[in-house]
Design a protein around this motif. Structure first.
Motif, PDB file in Angstrom:
ATOM      1  N   ARG A 211      -1.956  -8.137  16.763  1.00 55.49           N
ATOM      2  CA  ARG A 211      -2.943  -8.727  15.859  1.00 55.49           C
ATOM      3  C   ARG A 211      -3.257  -7.766  14.717  1.00 55.49           C
ATOM      4  O   ARG A 211      -3.311  -8.159  13.550  1.00 55.49           O
ATOM      5  CB  ARG A 211      -4.220  -9.072  16.634  1.00 55.49           C
ATOM      6  N   GLU A 212      -3.457  -6.494  15.064  1.00 54.07           N
ATOM      7  CA  GLU A 212      -3.746  -5.500  14.026  1.00 54.07           C
ATOM      8  C   GLU A 212      -2.535  -5.332  13.107  1.00 54.07           C
ATOM      9  O   GLU A 212      -2.681  -5.185  11.885  1.00 54.07           O
ATOM     10  CB  GLU A 212      -4.105  -4.158  14.652  1.00 54.07           C
ATOM     11  N   SER A 213      -1.345  -5.375  13.670  1.00 50.87           N
ATOM     12  CA  SER A 213      -0.131  -5.222  12.881  1.00 50.87           C
ATOM     13  C   SER A 213      -0.019  -6.328  11.834  1.00 50.87           C
ATOM     14  O   SER A 213       0.275  -6.066  10.661  1.00 50.87           O
ATOM     15  CB  SER A 213       1.095  -5.242  13.804  1.00 50.87           C
ATOM     16  N   ILE A 214      -0.266  -7.562  12.240  1.00 50.23           N
ATOM     17  CA  ILE A 214      -0.171  -8.680  11.320  1.00 50.23           C
ATOM     18  C   ILE A 214      -1.247  -8.593  10.237  1.00 50.23           C
ATOM     19  O   ILE A 214      -0.991  -8.865   9.056  1.00 50.23           O
ATOM     20  CB  ILE A 214      -0.286 -10.012  12.088  1.00 50.23           C
ATOM     21  N   GLU A 215      -2.459  -8.202  10.627  1.00 48.21           N
ATOM     22  CA  GLU A 215      -3.536  -8.072   9.645  1.00 48.21           C
ATOM     23  C   GLU A 215      -3.227  -6.987   8.618  1.00 48.21           C
ATOM     24  O   GLU A 215      -3.436  -7.178   7.411  1.00 48.21           O
ATOM     25  CB  GLU A 215      -4.853  -7.764  10.363  1.00 48.21           C
ATOM     26  N   LEU A 216      -2.730  -5.838   9.084  1.00 48.71           N
ATOM     27  CA  LEU A 216      -2.383  -4.761   8.157  1.00 48.71           C
ATOM     28  C   LEU A 216      -1.226  -5.171   7.247  1.00 48.71           C
ATOM     29  O   LEU A 216      -1.198  -4.819   6.065  1.00 48.71           O
ATOM     30  CB  LEU A 216      -2.021  -3.491   8.935  1.00 48.71           C
ATOM     31  N   MET A 217      -0.294  -5.924   7.818  1.00 52.29           N
ATOM     32  CA  MET A 217       0.843  -6.398   7.024  1.00 52.29           C
ATOM     33  C   MET A 217       0.355  -7.310   5.898  1.00 52.29           C
ATOM     34  O   MET A 217       0.779  -7.183   4.742  1.00 52.29           O
ATOM     35  CB  MET A 217       1.816  -7.158   7.931  1.00 52.29           C
ATOM     36  N   ALA A 218      -0.538  -8.228   6.237  1.00 53.62           N
ATOM     37  CA  ALA A 218      -1.009  -9.217   5.256  1.00 53.62           C
ATOM     38  C   ALA A 218      -1.935  -8.601   4.211  1.00 53.62           C
ATOM     39  O   ALA A 218      -1.862  -8.954   3.024  1.00 53.62           O
ATOM     40  CB  ALA A 218      -1.718 -10.351   5.978  1.00 53.62           C
ATOM     41  N   LYS A 219      -2.790  -7.689   4.637  1.00 52.24           N
ATOM     42  CA  LYS A 219      -3.826  -7.177   3.742  1.00 52.24           C
ATOM     43  C   LYS A 219      -3.402  -5.935   2.954  1.00 52.24           C
ATOM     44  O   LYS A 219      -3.865  -5.719   1.831  1.00 52.24           O
ATOM     45  CB  LYS A 219      -5.087  -6.861   4.543  1.00 52.24           C
ATOM     46  N   GLU A 220      -2.538  -5.101   3.549  1.00 49.91           N
ATOM     47  CA  GLU A 220      -2.213  -3.840   2.899  1.00 49.91           C
ATOM     48  C   GLU A 220      -0.729  -3.685   2.528  1.00 49.91           C
ATOM     49  O   GLU A 220      -0.412  -3.256   1.418  1.00 49.91           O
ATOM     50  CB  GLU A 220      -2.635  -2.667   3.795  1.00 49.91           C
ATOM     51  N   VAL A 221       0.150  -4.042   3.451  1.00 41.45           N
ATOM     52  CA  VAL A 221       1.567  -3.758   3.235  1.00 41.45           C
ATOM     53  C   VAL A 221       2.197  -4.689   2.214  1.00 41.45           C
ATOM     54  O   VAL A 221       2.742  -4.239   1.196  1.00 41.45           O
ATOM     55  CB  VAL A 221       2.354  -3.825   4.560  1.00 41.45           C
ATOM     56  N   TRP A 222       2.159  -5.997   2.469  1.00 41.40           N
ATOM     57  CA  TRP A 222       2.898  -6.909   1.614  1.00 41.40           C
ATOM     58  C   TRP A 222       2.371  -6.969   0.181  1.00 41.40           C
ATOM     59  O   TRP A 222       3.166  -7.010  -0.756  1.00 41.40           O
ATOM     60  CB  TRP A 222       2.945  -8.300   2.229  1.00 41.40           C
ATOM     61  N   PRO A 223       1.058  -6.938  -0.041  1.00 43.68           N
ATOM     62  CA  PRO A 223       0.596  -6.875  -1.434  1.00 43.68           C
ATOM     63  C   PRO A 223       1.145  -5.654  -2.174  1.00 43.68           C
ATOM     64  O   PRO A 223       1.509  -5.745  -3.354  1.00 43.68           O
ATOM     65  CB  PRO A 223      -0.933  -6.804  -1.291  1.00 43.68           C
ATOM     66  N   ALA A 224       1.219  -4.516  -1.476  1.00 44.19           N
ATOM     67  CA  ALA A 224       1.761  -3.309  -2.102  1.00 44.19           C
ATOM     68  C   ALA A 224       3.256  -3.455  -2.365  1.00 44.19           C
ATOM     69  O   ALA A 224       3.767  -3.001  -3.402  1.00 44.19           O
ATOM     70  CB  ALA A 224       1.497  -2.097  -1.204  1.00 44.19           C
ATOM     71  N   VAL A 225       3.970  -4.080  -1.437  1.00 46.28           N
ATOM     72  CA  VAL A 225       5.404  -4.312  -1.628  1.00 46.28           C
ATOM     73  C   VAL A 225       5.630  -5.190  -2.848  1.00 46.28           C
ATOM     74  O   VAL A 225       6.490  -4.906  -3.699  1.00 46.28           O
ATOM     75  CB  VAL A 225       6.018  -4.974  -0.377  1.00 46.28           C
ATOM     76  N   ARG A 226       4.856  -6.243  -2.986  1.00 42.44           N
ATOM     77  CA  ARG A 226       5.023  -7.162  -4.112  1.00 42.44           C
ATOM     78  C   ARG A 226       4.722  -6.467  -5.443  1.00 42.44           C
ATOM     79  O   ARG A 226       5.421  -6.679  -6.427  1.00 42.44           O
ATOM     80  CB  ARG A 226       4.121  -8.376  -3.936  1.00 42.44           C
ATOM     81  N   ARG A 227       3.707  -5.633  -5.446  1.00 36.41           N
ATOM     82  CA  ARG A 227       3.376  -4.905  -6.685  1.00 36.41           C
ATOM     83  C   ARG A 227       4.528  -3.995  -7.086  1.00 36.41           C
ATOM     84  O   ARG A 227       4.881  -3.917  -8.275  1.00 36.41           O
ATOM     85  CB  ARG A 227       2.090  -4.096  -6.500  1.00 36.41           C
ATOM     86  N   GLN A 228       5.102  -3.313  -6.123  1.00 39.22           N
ATOM     87  CA  GLN A 228       6.220  -2.403  -6.406  1.00 39.22           C
ATOM     88  C   GLN A 228       7.422  -3.173  -6.939  1.00 39.22           C
ATOM     89  O   GLN A 228       8.068  -2.764  -7.914  1.00 39.22           O
ATOM     90  CB  GLN A 228       6.606  -1.653  -5.123  1.00 39.22           C
TER      91      GLN A 228
END
Length: 242
Positions: A211-228
């Motif tokens: 659950r924490e993994s999915i939340e971190l992915m959605a809130k922190e990881v993927w937005p940063a990936v898209r910006r890059q």
């Protein structure tokens, strides 16, 4: 309203080893029973196909027909690169736009607050990720398809072990580390635009971890990936326009 095919009503009796039935006995267009509705989307819904091996003929077929490949989580970055090569070449050859917009890559992802905690969860005795890869390794070995897990063509079957496979195929770490690993995979494999996270069994400590993994992915990881990616694509487009 959806259209209904009438030719199914004239189907002959199916005489099987265990079951005998006739479609004409169960089709009632007025009640919308047994019919095949036409797709609401003009031309039909988007089609995606599973691609599970390097140098796959399915990747070529997907490009020719402008379908979207869904690349297996078991493949290495180098194997994924062969799929992009064949898919993009087939897209171009069939006159379609060469883009990774419809390319989906499946990956096992474990995001935790820190790199050390992510590795601890991955290697934990109750880790669902370890159980998953150990099971798949046994399946592929018995099926004679363990090559999907090999790091080199001449690698012997007995050299493939669960820990090494899991560590090489799983994207794990802190949000920043996972971001960098996804970007590195994209640089090696090709410009995929969709990442599908493999779902694991939510039991024991895995429930909280995933659950924490999915939340971190959605809130922190993927937005940063898209910006890059957007920043890199924008810079590349500016250079090309000069």
């Amino acid at each position: 309203a959806s259209g209904w095919s009438s030719d199914v009503c004239s189907s002959d009796l199916f005489d099987g080893e265990f079951w005998k039935f006739g479609v004409e006995r169960t089709v009632d267009p007025a009640l919308r029973m047994g019919g095949m509705p036409k797709p609401r989307t003009p031309g039909g819904p988007p089609i995606h196909v599973s691609v599970a091996t390097p140098n796959s003929s399915t990747a070529k077929l997907a490009g020719e027909r402008n379908w979207g490949p869904v690349s297996s989580s078991l493949l290495s970055g180098a194997a994924l690169a062969t799929q992009w090569r064949d898919y993009s070449k087939a897209l171009a050859g069939a006159g379609h736009e060469v883009t990774g917009a419809n390319w989906r890559i499946v990956r096992t992802v474990l995001v935790a607050p820190t790199d050390a905690e992510a590795e601890r969860r991955l290697l934990h005795a109750d880790s669902s990720v370890f159980f998953y890869y150990d099971y798949i390794r046994q399946v592929l070995t018995r099926a004679g398809r363990i090559i999907a897990f090999k790091t080199r063509p001449d690698m012997a079957d007995h050299e493939v072990n669960t820990r090494d496979v899991m560590m090489s195929r799983t994207i794990f770490g802190s949000p920043a580390t996972v971001r960098d690993k996804i970007l590195a995979l994209r640089a090696e494999a090709g410009p995929f635009c969709n990442l599908l996270m493999s779902g694991m069994d939510w039991s024991g400590p895995n429930e909280a971890w995933e659950r924490e993994s999915i939340e971190l992915m959605a809130k922190e990881v993927w937005p940063a990936v898209r910006r890059q990616i957007e920043a890199r694509d924008g810079a590349a487009a500016a250079v090309a326009a000069q």
